[in-house]
Write a protein that holds these residues in place. Structure first.
Motif, PDB file in Angstrom:
ATOM      1  N   THR A   8     -37.532  -6.776  -6.824  1.00 30.73           N
ATOM      2  CA  THR A   8     -38.984  -6.843  -6.621  1.00 30.73           C
ATOM      3  C   THR A   8     -39.727  -6.552  -7.920  1.00 30.73           C
ATOM      4  O   THR A   8     -40.686  -7.251  -8.275  1.00 30.73           O
ATOM      5  CB  THR A   8     -39.418  -5.837  -5.542  1.00 30.73           C
ATOM      6  OG1 THR A   8     -38.724  -6.122  -4.326  1.00 30.73           O
ATOM      7  CG2 THR A   8     -40.912  -5.906  -5.296  1.00 30.73           C
ATOM      8  N   VAL A   9     -39.275  -5.517  -8.644  1.00 26.56           N
ATOM      9  CA  VAL A   9     -39.903  -5.184  -9.930  1.00 26.56           C
ATOM     10  C   VAL A   9     -39.722  -6.330 -10.929  1.00 26.56           C
ATOM     11  O   VAL A   9     -40.657  -6.705 -11.645  1.00 26.56           O
ATOM     12  CB  VAL A   9     -39.307  -3.873 -10.497  1.00 26.56           C
ATOM     13  CG1 VAL A   9     -39.734  -3.654 -11.943  1.00 26.56           C
ATOM     14  CG2 VAL A   9     -39.747  -2.687  -9.642  1.00 26.56           C
ATOM     15  N   THR A  10     -38.516  -6.900 -10.958  1.00 27.64           N
ATOM     16  CA  THR A  10     -38.244  -8.005 -11.883  1.00 27.64           C
ATOM     17  C   THR A  10     -39.151  -9.187 -11.598  1.00 27.64           C
ATOM     18  O   THR A  10     -39.714  -9.800 -12.518  1.00 27.64           O
ATOM     19  CB  THR A  10     -36.768  -8.439 -11.774  1.00 27.64           C
ATOM     20  OG1 THR A  10     -35.926  -7.339 -12.134  1.00 27.64           O
ATOM     21  CG2 THR A  10     -36.474  -9.615 -12.696  1.00 27.64           C
ATOM     22  N   ALA A  11     -39.306  -9.512 -10.316  1.00 27.49           N
ATOM     23  CA  ALA A  11     -40.159 -10.647  -9.945  1.00 27.49           C
ATOM     24  C   ALA A  11     -41.610 -10.394 -10.356  1.00 27.49           C
ATOM     25  O   ALA A  11     -42.281 -11.300 -10.881  1.00 27.49           O
ATOM     26  CB  ALA A  11     -40.068 -10.902  -8.442  1.00 27.49           C
ATOM     27  N   SER A  12     -42.105  -9.174 -10.125  1.00 31.75           N
ATOM     28  CA  SER A  12     -43.500  -8.883 -10.489  1.00 31.75           C
ATOM     29  C   SER A  12     -43.673  -8.833 -12.005  1.00 31.75           C
ATOM     30  O   SER A  12     -44.718  -9.229 -12.532  1.00 31.75           O
ATOM     31  CB  SER A  12     -43.961  -7.565  -9.857  1.00 31.75           C
ATOM     32  OG  SER A  12     -43.135  -6.496 -10.251  1.00 31.75           O
ATOM     33  N   TYR A  13     -42.635  -8.392 -12.725  1.00 30.72           N
ATOM     34  CA  TYR A  13     -42.684  -8.395 -14.196  1.00 30.72           C
ATOM     35  C   TYR A  13     -42.756  -9.830 -14.729  1.00 30.72           C
ATOM     36  O   TYR A  13     -43.566 -10.148 -15.613  1.00 30.72           O
ATOM     37  CB  TYR A  13     -41.452  -7.690 -14.753  1.00 30.72           C
ATOM     38  CG  TYR A  13     -41.297  -7.805 -16.253  1.00 30.72           C
ATOM     39  CD1 TYR A  13     -42.013  -6.980 -17.105  1.00 30.72           C
ATOM     40  CD2 TYR A  13     -40.443  -8.751 -16.810  1.00 30.72           C
ATOM     41  CE1 TYR A  13     -41.877  -7.090 -18.487  1.00 30.72           C
ATOM     42  CE2 TYR A  13     -40.302  -8.875 -18.177  1.00 30.72           C
ATOM     43  CZ  TYR A  13     -41.015  -8.041 -19.013  1.00 30.72           C
ATOM     44  OH  TYR A  13     -40.886  -8.165 -20.379  1.00 30.72           O
ATOM     45  N   GLN A  14     -41.908 -10.699 -14.177  1.00 34.34           N
ATOM     46  CA  GLN A  14     -41.903 -12.097 -14.613  1.00 34.34           C
ATOM     47  C   GLN A  14     -43.225 -12.777 -14.282  1.00 34.34           C
ATOM     48  O   GLN A  14     -43.718 -13.602 -15.060  1.00 34.34           O
ATOM     49  CB  GLN A  14     -40.731 -12.836 -13.966  1.00 34.34           C
ATOM     50  CG  GLN A  14     -39.381 -12.393 -14.499  1.00 34.34           C
ATOM     51  CD  GLN A  14     -38.214 -12.949 -13.716  1.00 34.34           C
ATOM     52  OE1 GLN A  14     -38.358 -13.399 -12.584  1.00 34.34           O
ATOM     53  NE2 GLN A  14     -37.025 -12.919 -14.315  1.00 34.34           N
ATOM     54  N   ARG A  15     -43.819 -12.438 -13.130  1.00 38.93           N
ATOM     55  CA  ARG A  15     -45.130 -12.977 -12.777  1.00 38.93           C
ATOM     56  C   ARG A  15     -46.184 -12.536 -13.791  1.00 38.93           C
ATOM     57  O   ARG A  15     -47.005 -13.342 -14.242  1.00 38.93           O
ATOM     58  CB  ARG A  15     -45.507 -12.509 -11.374  1.00 38.93           C
ATOM     59  CG  ARG A  15     -46.908 -12.874 -10.918  1.00 38.93           C
ATOM     60  CD  ARG A  15     -47.096 -14.363 -10.809  1.00 38.93           C
ATOM     61  NE  ARG A  15     -48.429 -14.710 -10.326  1.00 38.93           N
ATOM     62  CZ  ARG A  15     -49.005 -15.880 -10.496  1.00 38.93           C
ATOM     63  NH1 ARG A  15     -48.371 -16.843 -11.150  1.00 38.93           N
ATOM     64  NH2 ARG A  15     -50.219 -16.128 -10.037  1.00 38.93           N
ATOM     65  N   CYS A  16     -46.122 -11.264 -14.193  1.00 39.61           N
ATOM     66  CA  CYS A  16     -47.044 -10.740 -15.215  1.00 39.61           C
ATOM     67  C   CYS A  16     -46.925 -11.532 -16.507  1.00 39.61           C
ATOM     68  O   CYS A  16     -47.934 -11.955 -17.088  1.00 39.61           O
ATOM     69  CB  CYS A  16     -46.721  -9.270 -15.507  1.00 39.61           C
ATOM     70  SG  CYS A  16     -47.676  -8.103 -14.542  1.00 39.61           S
ATOM     71  N   LYS A  17     -45.697 -11.709 -16.966  1.00 38.45           N
ATOM     72  CA  LYS A  17     -45.472 -12.397 -18.235  1.00 38.45           C
ATOM     73  C   LYS A  17     -45.913 -13.855 -18.161  1.00 38.45           C
ATOM     74  O   LYS A  17     -46.437 -14.401 -19.144  1.00 38.45           O
ATOM     75  CB  LYS A  17     -43.990 -12.303 -18.616  1.00 38.45           C
ATOM     76  CG  LYS A  17     -43.551 -10.907 -19.011  1.00 38.45           C
ATOM     77  CD  LYS A  17     -44.399 -10.396 -20.155  1.00 38.45           C
ATOM     78  CE  LYS A  17     -44.112  -8.953 -20.502  1.00 38.45           C
ATOM     79  NZ  LYS A  17     -45.022  -8.435 -21.558  1.00 38.45           N
ATOM     80  N   GLN A  18     -45.708 -14.481 -17.013  1.00 38.11           N
ATOM     81  CA  GLN A  18     -46.117 -15.880 -16.853  1.00 38.11           C
ATOM     82  C   GLN A  18     -47.635 -16.012 -16.960  1.00 38.11           C
ATOM     83  O   GLN A  18     -48.146 -16.887 -17.671  1.00 38.11           O
ATOM     84  CB  GLN A  18     -45.640 -16.396 -15.492  1.00 38.11           C
ATOM     85  CG  GLN A  18     -46.068 -17.831 -15.197  1.00 38.11           C
ATOM     86  CD  GLN A  18     -45.769 -18.244 -13.762  1.00 38.11           C
ATOM     87  OE1 GLN A  18     -45.080 -17.537 -13.038  1.00 38.11           O
ATOM     88  NE2 GLN A  18     -46.291 -19.368 -13.355  1.00 38.11           N
TER      89      GLN A  18
END
Length: 552
Positions: free
Chosen positions: A158-168
């Motif tokens: 979940t953290v990884t997905a939200s981190y990748q969303r942030c970076k995108q």
């Protein structure tokens, strides 16, 4: 669990076929005999890197296969089902390496990429190497150990997905901001051009109409003169005109027709010609009556035509395309306005995505802190048993919202004190080599109990441990083997004696080449091997008695 391992032409192994049982299996042998060779071979089946040096000299290829029971391994079963790889109660991983270095991987007989072998292998086997405690000095490995113990896979996903969303979203914002200066300049230009063309307000198709009307008025005098001359010839000529001449011809044709019916068509065509001339004259009369040569209107048309051609040159388009160009600029201006709105929206999205990330990272951090306290007690109890009675172990979990990564926003530090009166300090500064080995082994055993991997391999993790501590380590591994299959490569008799079964690795020369074998030992053979480990080359009644005592 691992049921069978077959090895063909791997390094100094010509052929080995090993059957494994549940519980703890001790693996021993003389120094240099290749005690870890079965572990290395199994590593190939788990997707480890390999090259032509793996192939036994003189052989064309190395082939290693491992058969696993999938009883009580739901994650592996689900993975096989998701990847359409023949789900059954057993699974066979196979790997071949040619003498040219080329490698092939198979799962249940199906060729697969090496990455799939690695993914499935992680669900079947966990390997703890003799240098694992050195990795424990690194913060990222400490984090991995804590997360493994706490089974944080879903939280980390979940953290990884939200981190990748942030970076995108940040990348989109950065791209828009980078082009903002050019976009503002372009918007100013387009806005000016649109206002200029709005003021002129040329409609689609209007230029062609203006051009035609201008041409008509520019030739107005010639139109009047030509129309009047045509009317004079058709009907208005006093001495002769086409209408009067046709009337005479029509009368003659009608007389001829009465004499000979064959001339009827001629009479008909001449009548039709007379009618056409009369209608043409009527049209010309009507046109002349409506024809207005307004100088003011002509001047207006000439000015508008000139302005259209001037603007067309300015915008580098043909005059008949100026109206379409105007519409295209208006559409571009709308897009540029939308980009400004989008920039504001993405700025809001960046803030929202950061908030969502921090909320998920905070949840992960809170769980880490909770499990860290639980692990603190277990590791402290473990190092007490491992001859560090006054030692204390704790994990510091510090949440830092300034840190953003796929693994969250935590700084993790393993802290330890080994002597009374000393403050807790980072493990990298305090622990000696032997203490580090014991702490690391304790953590590995504790975390292994929480990880749902059916087979665990400990490859000489007891380096730097001896005496009573070694006996405790052996009991720990045996206890672990009660619920999980454990393979332990060791040089310590106190550890080996705790195995539910025992395998001996032997290296010998045959026909000028070196070979390694690995054989299971019965009870008497185990006593002999434990005595060798206790006393070296000289085996006495005392070492044999000690060996029997270890097996009890």
């Amino acid at each position: 669990m691992l049921c069978q391992l077959s090895i063909n032409n791997f390094a100094i192994v010509r052929f080995l076929e090993l059957d494994f049982s549940p519980g703890m299996t001790s693996i021993t042998g003389e120094t240099g005999a290749g005690k870890s060779i079965a572990i290395d071979a199994l590593g190939l089946c788990l997707g480890n890197r390999a090259d032509a040096s793996s192939v036994r000299p003189g052989a064309s290829k190395t082939e290693v296969s491992a058969r696993f029971s999938l009883h009580d391994v739901p994650l592996a079963k689900r993975w096989l089902e998701d990847n359409d790889l023949e789900l059954d109660d057993e699974c066979i991983l196979r790997r071949t390496i040619g003498s040219d270095g080329r490698s092939r991987a198979y799962i249940n007989g199906n060729p697969v990429p090496l990455t799939q072998l690695k993914l499935l292998g992680q669900l079947l086997v966990g390997i703890h190497g003799q240098h694992a405690h050195h990795a424990m000095l690194k913060s990222e490995h400490q984090l991995t150990l804590l997360d493994s113990y706490a089974n944080h896979r879903l939280l980390i996903d979940t953290v990884t997905a939200s981190y990748q969303r942030c970076k995108q979203i940040e990348a989109e914002l950065k791209q828009l901001e980078a082009s903002q200066h050019e976009r503002i300049a372009r918007k100013q230009l387009v806005q000016y051009q649109v206002e200029e063309l709005d003021e002129f307000d040329l409609k689609v198709g209007e230029f062609e109409e203006i051009e035609q009307e201008h041409k008509r008025l520019a030739n107005g005098t010639e139109l009047v003169d030509s129309c009047q001359a045509s009317l004079y010839l058709l009907t208005d000529g006093e001495e002769s005109n086409i209408e009067s001449l046709l009337n005479k011809v029509v009368s003659l044709a009608e007389n001829l027709q009465s004499y000979d019916p064959a001339l009827t068509n001629v009479s008909t065509m001449l009548n039709e010609a007379l009618i056409q001339v009369q209608e043409s004259a009527g049209e010309l009369q009507h046109y002349l009556s409506k024809l207005e040569l307004d100088p003011a209107y002509f001047a207006y048309l000439e000015e508008r035509l000139s302005k259209a051609m001037q603007l067309a040159r300015k915008h580098h388009v043909s005059p008949d395309k100026l109206a379409e160009h105007h519409l295209a600029l208006k559409a571009e201006l709308t897009t540029l306005d939308d980009d400004e709105t989008k920039l504001e929206e993405i700025q809001l999205q960046v803030e929202a995505s950061k908030s969502a990330y921090l909320a998920n990272a905070q949840k992960l951090s809170q769980s880490r802190a909770r499990y860290a306290k639980e692990l603190d007690k277990l590791v402290t109890q473990s190092i007490h048993e491992l001859n560090m009675p006054k030692g204390k172990f704790t994990i510091e979990v510090n949440f830092n919202p300034e840190i953003m990564s796929v693994n969250g926003s935590d700084n993790i530090e393993f802290m330890v004190t080994t002597n009374p009166g000393q403050p807790l300090q980072p493990i990298s500064r305090v622990a000696s080599g032997g203490e580090l080995s014991r702490i690391g082994l304790g953590i590995q055993v504790i975390t292994a109990k929480k990880v749902a991997t059916p087979t665990l391999i400990f490859d000489e993790v007891d380096v730097g441990i001896s005496g009573p501590t070694a006996a405790v380590v052996g009991r720990m591994l045996r206890s672990l083997g009660e619920s999980t299959q454990v393979l332990c490569v060791t040089h310590l008799p106190q550890v080996a004696g705790n195995g539910h079964q025992h395998m001996f690795v032997n290296k010998f020369n045959k026909a000028g080449s070196t070979e390694t074998t690995m054989t299971p030992l019965d009870k008497e053979q185990r006593i002999q091997e434990l005595a060798r480990l206790l006393g070296g080359d000289t085996i006495t009644s005392n070492t044999l008695a000690n060996a029997r005592e270890l097996l009890q």
